[in-house]
Write a protein that holds these residues in place. Structure first.
Motif, PDB file in Angstrom:
ATOM      1  N   VAL A 141       1.803  -9.008   8.528  1.00  0.00           N
ATOM      2  CA  VAL A 141       2.440  -8.707   7.244  1.00  0.00           C
ATOM      3  C   VAL A 141       3.594  -9.680   7.067  1.00  0.00           C
ATOM      4  CG1 VAL A 141       3.620  -6.990   5.828  1.00  0.00           C
ATOM      5  CG2 VAL A 141       1.800  -6.273   7.399  1.00  0.00           C
ATOM      6  N   ILE A 142       3.568 -10.421   5.984  1.00  0.00           N
ATOM      7  CA  ILE A 142       4.591 -11.439   5.744  1.00  0.00           C
ATOM      8  C   ILE A 142       5.486 -10.978   4.597  1.00  0.00           C
ATOM      9  CG2 ILE A 142       5.000 -13.837   5.084  1.00  0.00           C
ATOM     10  CD1 ILE A 142       2.326 -14.521   6.405  1.00  0.00           C
ATOM     11  N   GLY A 143       6.751 -10.716   4.926  1.00  0.00           N
ATOM     12  CA  GLY A 143       7.701 -10.199   3.943  1.00  0.00           C
ATOM     13  C   GLY A 143       8.178  -8.829   4.358  1.00  0.00           C
TER      14      GLY A 143
ATOM     15  N   GLY B 170      11.381   5.704   0.954  1.00  0.00           N
ATOM     16  CA  GLY B 170      11.347   7.153   0.833  1.00  0.00           C
ATOM     17  C   GLY B 170      10.191   7.756   1.602  1.00  0.00           C
ATOM     18  N   ALA B 171       9.417   6.921   2.306  1.00  0.00           N
ATOM     19  CA  ALA B 171       8.248   7.390   3.048  1.00  0.00           C
ATOM     20  C   ALA B 171       8.647   8.337   4.175  1.00  0.00           C
ATOM     21  CB  ALA B 171       7.473   6.203   3.609  1.00  0.00           C
ATOM     22  N   ASN B 172       7.723   9.240   4.508  1.00  0.00           N
ATOM     23  CA  ASN B 172       7.933  10.199   5.610  1.00  0.00           C
ATOM     24  C   ASN B 172       9.201  11.018   5.410  1.00  0.00           C
ATOM     25  OD1 ASN B 172       5.616   9.100   7.114  1.00  0.00           O
ATOM     26  ND2 ASN B 172       6.942   7.323   7.481  1.00  0.00           N
ATOM     27  N   GLY B 173       9.463  11.380   4.172  1.00  0.00           N
ATOM     28  CA  GLY B 173      10.628  12.189   3.861  1.00  0.00           C
ATOM     29  C   GLY B 173      11.910  11.417   3.690  1.00  0.00           C
TER      30      GLY B 173
ATOM     31  N   ASP C  24      -1.757   3.695  -1.620  1.00  0.00           N
ATOM     32  CA  ASP C  24      -2.033   5.112  -1.833  1.00  0.00           C
ATOM     33  C   ASP C  24      -0.868   6.023  -1.480  1.00  0.00           C
ATOM     34  OD1 ASP C  24      -4.536   4.285  -2.575  1.00  0.00           O
ATOM     35  OD2 ASP C  24      -5.536   4.906  -0.713  1.00  0.00           O
ATOM     36  N   SER C  25      -0.150   5.721  -0.408  1.00  0.00           N
ATOM     37  CA  SER C  25       0.882   6.635   0.086  1.00  0.00           C
ATOM     38  C   SER C  25       2.265   6.359  -0.501  1.00  0.00           C
ATOM     39  CB  SER C  25       0.964   6.553   1.619  1.00  0.00           C
ATOM     40  OG  SER C  25       1.367   5.247   2.025  1.00  0.00           O
ATOM     41  N   LEU C  26       2.361   5.466  -1.453  1.00  0.00           N
ATOM     42  CA  LEU C  26       3.667   5.100  -2.007  1.00  0.00           C
ATOM     43  C   LEU C  26       4.369   6.303  -2.624  1.00  0.00           C
ATOM     44  CD1 LEU C  26       5.753   2.897  -2.887  1.00  0.00           C
ATOM     45  CD2 LEU C  26       4.473   2.747  -5.023  1.00  0.00           C
ATOM     46  N   VAL C  27       5.665   6.403  -2.354  1.00  0.00           N
ATOM     47  CA  VAL C  27       6.528   7.360  -3.040  1.00  0.00           C
ATOM     48  C   VAL C  27       7.702   6.592  -3.628  1.00  0.00           C
ATOM     49  CG1 VAL C  27       5.904   9.258  -1.498  1.00  0.00           C
ATOM     50  CG2 VAL C  27       7.900   7.847  -0.964  1.00  0.00           C
ATOM     51  N   ALA C  28       8.412   7.213  -4.540  1.00  0.00           N
ATOM     52  CA  ALA C  28       9.594   6.585  -5.125  1.00  0.00           C
ATOM     53  C   ALA C  28      10.613   6.296  -4.027  1.00  0.00           C
ATOM     54  CB  ALA C  28      10.200   7.487  -6.188  1.00  0.00           C
TER      55      ALA C  28
ATOM     56  N   GLY D   1       6.748  -4.577   2.251  1.00  0.00           N
ATOM     57  CA  GLY D   1       6.244  -5.099   3.510  1.00  0.00           C
ATOM     58  C   GLY D   1       6.532  -4.179   4.678  1.00  0.00           C
ATOM     59  N   VAL D   2       7.749  -3.644   4.739  1.00  0.00           N
ATOM     60  CA  VAL D   2       8.119  -2.765   5.853  1.00  0.00           C
ATOM     61  C   VAL D   2       7.285  -1.488   5.829  1.00  0.00           C
ATOM     62  CG1 VAL D   2       9.955  -1.347   6.812  1.00  0.00           C
ATOM     63  CG2 VAL D   2      10.452  -3.663   6.084  1.00  0.00           C
ATOM     64  N   GLN D   3       7.142  -0.883   4.654  1.00  0.00           N
ATOM     65  CA  GLN D   3       6.394   0.369   4.579  1.00  0.00           C
ATOM     66  C   GLN D   3       4.924   0.163   4.924  1.00  0.00           C
ATOM     67  OE1 GLN D   3       7.367   2.997   1.141  1.00  0.00           O
ATOM     68  NE2 GLN D   3       8.970   1.510   0.702  1.00  0.00           N
ATOM     69  N   ILE D   4       4.340  -0.929   4.460  1.00  0.00           N
ATOM     70  CA  ILE D   4       2.937  -1.208   4.762  1.00  0.00           C
ATOM     71  C   ILE D   4       2.753  -1.479   6.252  1.00  0.00           C
ATOM     72  CG2 ILE D   4       1.088  -2.885   4.407  1.00  0.00           C
ATOM     73  CD1 ILE D   4       2.083  -3.133   1.486  1.00  0.00           C
TER      74      ILE D   4
END
Length: 419
Positions: free
Chosen positions: A173-175, A241-244, A51-55, A180-183
């Protein structure tokens, strides 16, 4: 020719960023074509991600050259729904012939007559050319080491939407690529106890000396590298690009409270085992990061640019406890880990394309998207022609090259000798 078979010069399969780019160039060259899409335009951006994905790149960069994002600042990282809206608006702007809700079932040579017969959920087509623009994210991969124990909730990152969808408890979280990092970061920030399995990776700075890393890769010529470095075929890129927009720093994530472990090796009776490579992987990622800073500094000096120095960018945190005394194994139940998320990539599926265009691993045989099978083209794949091929702007340039080749072939086919 049977009356219920529609004839067209070129069929483009898929209306994601690759198919839309292809249609723009074919439209400009006046090549009769049709784009078939089984869902909606840019469906993967709407429903194939969390849901929170950004480019991963700023709006000024992650777009096609002929249209800007309407309501976004150039330096903003555009939310996924707005990216999908952008592609739909692009289709409308250039009046592209896109038919949605049409699934391609098979495509094969029309033996003895030239071209291809393409069978779809809405009837058959006769096409002289086929462009496969289905992209690389077709079949989520969950490795064979995944436990078969139903006590654990297991999903691929493609099915992850938000922390609320998961059962209570910790998460593995594997990967540790971008997904993986953003999740993992999102889950940890939501209050979950999160373990992140970190393999080999590159981690560019989000920004350096006032410029985003996509700008640095551009001026340094790194987007145009034509082939991956040997030994780096399975190295992911950790960028967000998450959190600005932030630089992915695994040392900082550990300080934040994420539990970092090495690459996942195996599952045995509810215990997951890890390779003893966490420190090596993080240190190699740091060297990749620092090497880009070095090249950027050299570029600034060589070109006399007035960009502010940023010495603090080289200050790395001390090795966290997880690097000094790495975790070798975890008992999932004892640590109340109830969910495993596999951020382990995707495979392609070309079962529908029944032509001689694939190698022994069922991967396309091509040069810059031009298949070894005449009349078949591939678009949207990583490293199709260069490092930037799988990015929005990169696929646009790849599509232009393929369109030029289609136009050349049409000229040959339309030649009539003068008597």
């Amino acid at each position: 020719m049977e009356e219920n078979i529609r004839e067209i010069d070129t069929l483009v399969i898929g209306a994601g960023q690759a198919g839309v780019a292809m249609s723009e160039h074919l439209t400009r060259q006046e090549v009769p074509h049709l784009v078939l899409e089984k869902n909606r335009v840019a469906e993967a951006w709407r429903t194939g991600r969390w849901d929170s994905l950004v480019a991963n790149g700023p709006a000024w960069h992650d777009r096609f050259p002929n249209m800007e994002f309407a309501d976004n600042h150039p330096d903003q990282f555009v939310p996924k729904e707005q990216v999908a809206d952008y592609f739909e608006a692009y289709v409308d702007k250039f009046k592209m012939p896109v038919e949605t809700g049409v699934e391609v079932l098979s495509a094969c040579r029309d033996q003895g007559k030239g071209g291809f017969i393409v069978t779809t959920s809405k009837g058959a087509f006769k096409a002289q050319r086929i462009v496969s623009a289905t992209g690389p994210f077709q079949i989520p991969i969950i490795p064979a080491i995944a436990p078969k124990n139903p006590d654990y909730h297991q999903i691929h990152s493609a099915k992850y939407r938000n922390p609320e969808q998961l059962p209570e408890g910790g998460v593995m979280v594997i990967g540790a690529g971008s997904s993986g990092v953003q999740i993992a970061d999102e889950l940890q920030r939501s209050g979950r106890d999160v373990y992140l399995s970190v393999g080999p990776h590159d981690r560019p700075p989000r920004t350096y000396r006032g410029r985003d890393f996509v700008w640095w890769l551009g001026v340094l010529g790194l987007w145009d590298i034509a082939a991956n470095e040997p030994g780096k075929e399975h190295v992911t890129i950790a960028v967000s690009g998450a959190n600005g927009g932030q630089t992915i720093d695994f040392r900082e994530l550990a300080k934040q409270g994420l539990n970092l472990v090495g690459r996942t090796q195996s599952f045995t009776d509810g215990v997951v085992h890890f390779n003893n490579d966490l420190a090596d992987n993080i240190n190699a990622g740091d060297q990749n990061y620092l090497s880009l800073l070095d090249r950027a500094d050299q570029y600034v000096l060589a070109n006399g640019l007035d960009l502010p120095e940023e010495p603090d960018a080289r200050n790395l945190l001390a090795d966290p406890e997880c690097m000094v005394n790495p975790i070798k194994s975890i008992d999932l139940k004892a640590n109340n880990i109830t969910t495993v998320i596999w951020a382990t990539g995707y495979a392609t599926n070309y079962d529908w394309l029944k032509v001689d265009a694939f190698d022994e691993n069922n991967q396309p045989k091509h040069h810059r998207g031009i298949s070894t099978e005449p009349g078949v083209y591939f678009l949207g794949l990583p490293w199709l022609s260069r490092r930037g091929s799988s990015f929005i702007w990169g696929v646009w340039h790849d599509a232009k090259y393929i369109c030029d080749q289609i136009t050349i072939q049409r000229q040959y086919q339309q030649y009539q000798s003068v008597v």
